[in-house]
Design a protein around this motif. Structure first.
Motif, PDB file in Angstrom:
ATOM      1  N   MET A   1      -1.481  -3.431 -11.366  1.00 21.48           N
ATOM      2  CA  MET A   1      -0.729  -4.469 -10.669  1.00 21.48           C
ATOM      3  C   MET A   1       0.663  -4.639 -11.287  1.00 21.48           C
ATOM      4  O   MET A   1       1.654  -4.831 -10.589  1.00 21.48           O
ATOM      5  N   ARG A   2       0.743  -4.515 -12.596  1.00 19.43           N
ATOM      6  CA  ARG A   2       2.031  -4.695 -13.272  1.00 19.43           C
ATOM      7  C   ARG A   2       3.011  -3.591 -12.890  1.00 19.43           C
ATOM      8  O   ARG A   2       4.158  -3.856 -12.528  1.00 19.43           O
ATOM      9  N   LYS A   3       2.544  -2.326 -12.947  1.00 22.07           N
ATOM     10  CA  LYS A   3       3.435  -1.216 -12.626  1.00 22.07           C
ATOM     11  C   LYS A   3       3.819  -1.211 -11.149  1.00 22.07           C
ATOM     12  O   LYS A   3       4.949  -0.873 -10.784  1.00 22.07           O
ATOM     13  N   LEU A   4       2.865  -1.587 -10.296  1.00 19.83           N
ATOM     14  CA  LEU A   4       3.162  -1.627  -8.870  1.00 19.83           C
ATOM     15  C   LEU A   4       4.177  -2.728  -8.572  1.00 19.83           C
ATOM     16  O   LEU A   4       5.111  -2.530  -7.784  1.00 19.83           O
ATOM     17  N   ALA A   5       4.013  -3.880  -9.194  1.00 19.27           N
ATOM     18  CA  ALA A   5       4.970  -4.969  -9.003  1.00 19.27           C
ATOM     19  C   ALA A   5       6.364  -4.550  -9.468  1.00 19.27           C
ATOM     20  O   ALA A   5       7.368  -4.848  -8.809  1.00 19.27           O
ATOM     21  N   GLN A   6       6.414  -3.834 -10.580  1.00 22.82           N
ATOM     22  CA  GLN A   6       7.699  -3.354 -11.097  1.00 22.82           C
ATOM     23  C   GLN A   6       8.351  -2.404 -10.103  1.00 22.82           C
ATOM     24  O   GLN A   6       9.570  -2.469  -9.867  1.00 22.82           O
ATOM     25  N   ALA A   7       7.548  -1.513  -9.504  1.00 22.33           N
ATOM     26  CA  ALA A   7       8.086  -0.565  -8.524  1.00 22.33           C
ATOM     27  C   ALA A   7       8.622  -1.274  -7.290  1.00 22.33           C
ATOM     28  O   ALA A   7       9.593  -0.820  -6.665  1.00 22.33           O
ATOM     29  N   LEU A   8       7.991  -2.383  -6.929  1.00 22.14           N
ATOM     30  CA  LEU A   8       8.396  -3.141  -5.745  1.00 22.14           C
ATOM     31  C   LEU A   8       9.489  -4.163  -6.049  1.00 22.14           C
ATOM     32  O   LEU A   8      10.059  -4.752  -5.126  1.00 22.14           O
TER      33      LEU A   8
ATOM     34  N   LYS B   1      -7.567  -5.198  -7.927  1.00 21.76           N
ATOM     35  CA  LYS B   1      -7.273  -3.769  -7.982  1.00 21.76           C
ATOM     36  C   LYS B   1      -8.234  -2.964  -7.116  1.00 21.76           C
ATOM     37  O   LYS B   1      -7.842  -1.968  -6.492  1.00 21.76           O
ATOM     38  N   ASP B   2      -9.509  -3.377  -7.059  1.00 24.56           N
ATOM     39  CA  ASP B   2     -10.461  -2.655  -6.214  1.00 24.56           C
ATOM     40  C   ASP B   2     -10.031  -2.684  -4.747  1.00 24.56           C
ATOM     41  O   ASP B   2     -10.117  -1.676  -4.040  1.00 24.56           O
ATOM     42  N   GLU B   3      -9.570  -3.831  -4.296  1.00 21.09           N
ATOM     43  CA  GLU B   3      -9.099  -3.928  -2.911  1.00 21.09           C
ATOM     44  C   GLU B   3      -7.838  -3.094  -2.713  1.00 21.09           C
ATOM     45  O   GLU B   3      -7.641  -2.491  -1.646  1.00 21.09           O
ATOM     46  N   LEU B   4      -6.997  -3.036  -3.737  1.00 20.42           N
ATOM     47  CA  LEU B   4      -5.803  -2.199  -3.672  1.00 20.42           C
ATOM     48  C   LEU B   4      -6.198  -0.727  -3.523  1.00 20.42           C
ATOM     49  O   LEU B   4      -5.647  -0.010  -2.665  1.00 20.42           O
ATOM     50  N   LEU B   5      -7.146  -0.270  -4.331  1.00 20.58           N
ATOM     51  CA  LEU B   5      -7.572   1.135  -4.270  1.00 20.58           C
ATOM     52  C   LEU B   5      -8.193   1.466  -2.919  1.00 20.58           C
ATOM     53  O   LEU B   5      -7.926   2.520  -2.335  1.00 20.58           O
ATOM     54  N   ASP B   6      -9.027   0.555  -2.412  1.00 22.35           N
ATOM     55  CA  ASP B   6      -9.605   0.767  -1.078  1.00 22.35           C
ATOM     56  C   ASP B   6      -8.512   0.865  -0.025  1.00 22.35           C
ATOM     57  O   ASP B   6      -8.565   1.711   0.879  1.00 22.35           O
ATOM     58  N   GLY B   7      -7.524  -0.001  -0.126  1.00 21.80           N
ATOM     59  CA  GLY B   7      -6.421   0.011   0.832  1.00 21.80           C
ATOM     60  C   GLY B   7      -5.603   1.284   0.744  1.00 21.80           C
ATOM     61  O   GLY B   7      -5.124   1.802   1.766  1.00 21.80           O
ATOM     62  N   MET B   8      -5.445   1.810  -0.467  1.00 23.84           N
ATOM     63  CA  MET B   8      -4.723   3.071  -0.637  1.00 23.84           C
ATOM     64  C   MET B   8      -5.449   4.215   0.062  1.00 23.84           C
ATOM     65  O   MET B   8      -4.833   5.043   0.731  1.00 23.84           O
TER      66      MET B   8
ATOM     67  N   LEU C   1       0.821  -1.210   0.000  1.00 30.21           N
ATOM     68  CA  LEU C   1       0.000   0.000   0.000  1.00 30.21           C
ATOM     69  C   LEU C   1       0.862   1.271   0.000  1.00 30.21           C
ATOM     70  O   LEU C   1       0.537   2.245  -0.678  1.00 30.21           O
ATOM     71  N   ARG C   2       1.947   1.250   0.758  1.00 27.06           N
ATOM     72  CA  ARG C   2       2.847   2.415   0.761  1.00 27.06           C
ATOM     73  C   ARG C   2       3.397   2.670  -0.634  1.00 27.06           C
ATOM     74  O   ARG C   2       3.471   3.815  -1.092  1.00 27.06           O
ATOM     75  N   ALA C   3       3.786   1.604  -1.315  1.00 28.30           N
ATOM     76  CA  ALA C   3       4.332   1.752  -2.667  1.00 28.30           C
ATOM     77  C   ALA C   3       3.273   2.248  -3.640  1.00 28.30           C
ATOM     78  O   ALA C   3       3.551   3.064  -4.519  1.00 28.30           O
ATOM     79  N   ALA C   4       2.045   1.763  -3.480  1.00 31.50           N
ATOM     80  CA  ALA C   4       0.956   2.191  -4.365  1.00 31.50           C
ATOM     81  C   ALA C   4       0.645   3.670  -4.151  1.00 31.50           C
ATOM     82  O   ALA C   4       0.426   4.415  -5.116  1.00 31.50           O
TER      83      ALA C   4
ATOM     84  N   ALA D   1     -18.266   1.959  -3.693  1.00 31.08           N
ATOM     85  CA  ALA D   1     -19.645   1.493  -3.528  1.00 31.08           C
ATOM     86  C   ALA D   1     -20.059   1.495  -2.069  1.00 31.08           C
ATOM     87  O   ALA D   1     -21.229   1.706  -1.738  1.00 31.08           O
ATOM     88  N   ALA D   2     -19.122   1.261  -1.177  1.00 30.39           N
ATOM     89  CA  ALA D   2     -19.407   1.238   0.259  1.00 30.39           C
ATOM     90  C   ALA D   2     -18.148   1.656   1.007  1.00 30.39           C
ATOM     91  O   ALA D   2     -17.033   1.400   0.550  1.00 30.39           O
ATOM     92  N   PRO D   3     -18.303   2.308   2.158  1.00 27.07           N
ATOM     93  CA  PRO D   3     -17.128   2.727   2.926  1.00 27.07           C
ATOM     94  C   PRO D   3     -16.409   1.537   3.548  1.00 27.07           C
ATOM     95  O   PRO D   3     -17.034   0.534   3.921  1.00 27.07           O
ATOM     96  N   THR D   4     -15.109   1.644   3.670  1.00 19.58           N
ATOM     97  CA  THR D   4     -14.319   0.603   4.317  1.00 19.58           C
ATOM     98  C   THR D   4     -14.397   0.756   5.836  1.00 19.58           C
ATOM     99  O   THR D   4     -14.942   1.731   6.354  1.00 19.58           O
ATOM    100  N   HIS D   5     -13.828  -0.208   6.544  1.00 19.28           N
ATOM    101  CA  HIS D   5     -13.797  -0.148   8.008  1.00 19.28           C
ATOM    102  C   HIS D   5     -13.061   1.107   8.477  1.00 19.28           C
ATOM    103  O   HIS D   5     -13.487   1.762   9.443  1.00 19.28           O
ATOM    104  N   VAL D   6     -11.967   1.448   7.816  1.00 22.50           N
ATOM    105  CA  VAL D   6     -11.193   2.637   8.208  1.00 22.50           C
ATOM    106  C   VAL D   6     -12.017   3.910   8.011  1.00 22.50           C
ATOM    107  O   VAL D   6     -12.015   4.805   8.872  1.00 22.50           O
ATOM    108  N   ILE D   7     -12.736   4.002   6.893  1.00 17.14           N
ATOM    109  CA  ILE D   7     -13.586   5.169   6.638  1.00 17.14           C
ATOM    110  C   ILE D   7     -14.690   5.254   7.686  1.00 17.14           C
ATOM    111  O   ILE D   7     -14.989   6.334   8.218  1.00 17.14           O
ATOM    112  N   LEU D   8     -15.307   4.118   8.006  1.00 18.76           N
ATOM    113  CA  LEU D   8     -16.361   4.105   9.018  1.00 18.76           C
ATOM    114  C   LEU D   8     -15.815   4.500  10.386  1.00 18.76           C
ATOM    115  O   LEU D   8     -16.465   5.248  11.127  1.00 18.76           O
ATOM    116  N   ALA D   9     -14.629   4.018  10.715  1.00 20.24           N
ATOM    117  CA  ALA D   9     -14.032   4.343  12.018  1.00 20.24           C
ATOM    118  C   ALA D   9     -13.732   5.838  12.109  1.00 20.24           C
ATOM    119  O   ALA D   9     -13.939   6.457  13.161  1.00 20.24           O
ATOM    120  N   TYR D  10     -13.243   6.417  11.031  1.00 25.30           N
ATOM    121  CA  TYR D  10     -12.963   7.853  11.019  1.00 25.30           C
ATOM    122  C   TYR D  10     -14.257   8.647  11.178  1.00 25.30           C
ATOM    123  O   TYR D  10     -14.331   9.601  11.970  1.00 25.30           O
TER     124      TYR D  10
END
Length: 236
Positions: free
Chosen positions: A34-41, A55-62, A17-20, A108-117
């Motif tokens: 995923m390809r560009k992120l893997a290359q960066a890592l 990728k959707d889970e990656l974006l949510d995590g970002m 997530l930090r790299a993304a 489509a829906a807030p994540t746990h982190v968004i809800l906690a905030y």
């Protein structure tokens, strides 16, 4: 890829997530794949799927990583100062990562982190003595502002004569003189805009202060919504 004998930090979700986030900061959201992120890592793309399913889970995590940068609630402040300080902290975070708002608006829906905030912001109001009835309406009114940005209705609409051709300026002045008068009353600071539109730092702080002052006044006057009064009467 790491060279022979070179030590490489183990791959985990936090590092992915930090790299993304860093990649999006440097090259924009369009650069995220995923390809560009893997290359960066320095790993193969399949290695990423052990930590993010798609990728959707990656974006949510970002977005979660970005929101986690907002400072925690500060002790010793009254509710109004606490909300203002934390909202401006969120604003500073969004200015560092302006691409994040696009992901949040598309979720489509807030994540746990968004809800906690969001929950922590609500609890700040409640701890200040505001009723749940008032806070319900306050949160709707504040909307995306608690995350540091304002959703503009027409983000790409020109806001100054410099954005228009001479013919368009003449047409606007003749047809919509009120818009022209207001749009040219004060220039916006493009260096402090999150995304696009008129959402610069001055406008953001003006809106937050205006709303919080209004909320404070309603709270002092023991405001209750009409729906709340009707529901209370129906219980009697």
């Amino acid at each position: 890829m790491a060279k022979d004998g070179e030590r490489r930090d183990p791959l985990n979700r936090a590092r992915v997530l930090r790299a993304a986030v860093a990649l999006a900061d440097e090259s924009g959201l369009e650069a995220i794949s995923m390809r560009k992120l893997a290359q960066a890592l320095g790993v193969v793309p399949m290695a990423l799927y052990k930590h993010v399913a798609n990728k959707d889970e990656l974006l949510d995590g970002m977005v979660d990583a970005v929101v986690s940068e907002v400072e925690p609630p500060q002790e010793g402040l009254d509710w109004k100062a606490a909300v203002r300080r934390r909202t401006l902290s969120a604003r500073a975070v969004m200015l560092r990562h302006p691409w994040a708002r696009r992901i949040m608006e598309a979720q489509a829906a807030p994540t746990h982190v968004i809800l906690a905030y969001t929950d922590s912001m609500i609890r700040t109001f409640l701890a200040g003595g505001l009723s749940a009835d008032l806070v319900h309406h306050v949160m709707h009114a504040l909307g995306s502002r608690i995350f540091g940005f304002t959703q503009e209705l027409h983000e790409t609409a020109p806001t100054a004569p410099s954005d228009l051709s001479p013919e368009q300026v003449q047409y606007m002045m003749a047809t919509f003189p009120g818009i022209v008068a207001v749009a040219t009353a004060r220039p916006h600071d493009p260096t402090s805009v999150v995304g696009s539109g008129c959402d610069d730092q001055f406008e953001f702080e003006f809106g937050i202060d205006l709303m919080l002052d209004g909320v404070e006044r309603l709270h002092r006057n023991d405001w209750r919504s009409a729906d709340h009064d009707r529901e209370a009467a129906s219980v009697l």
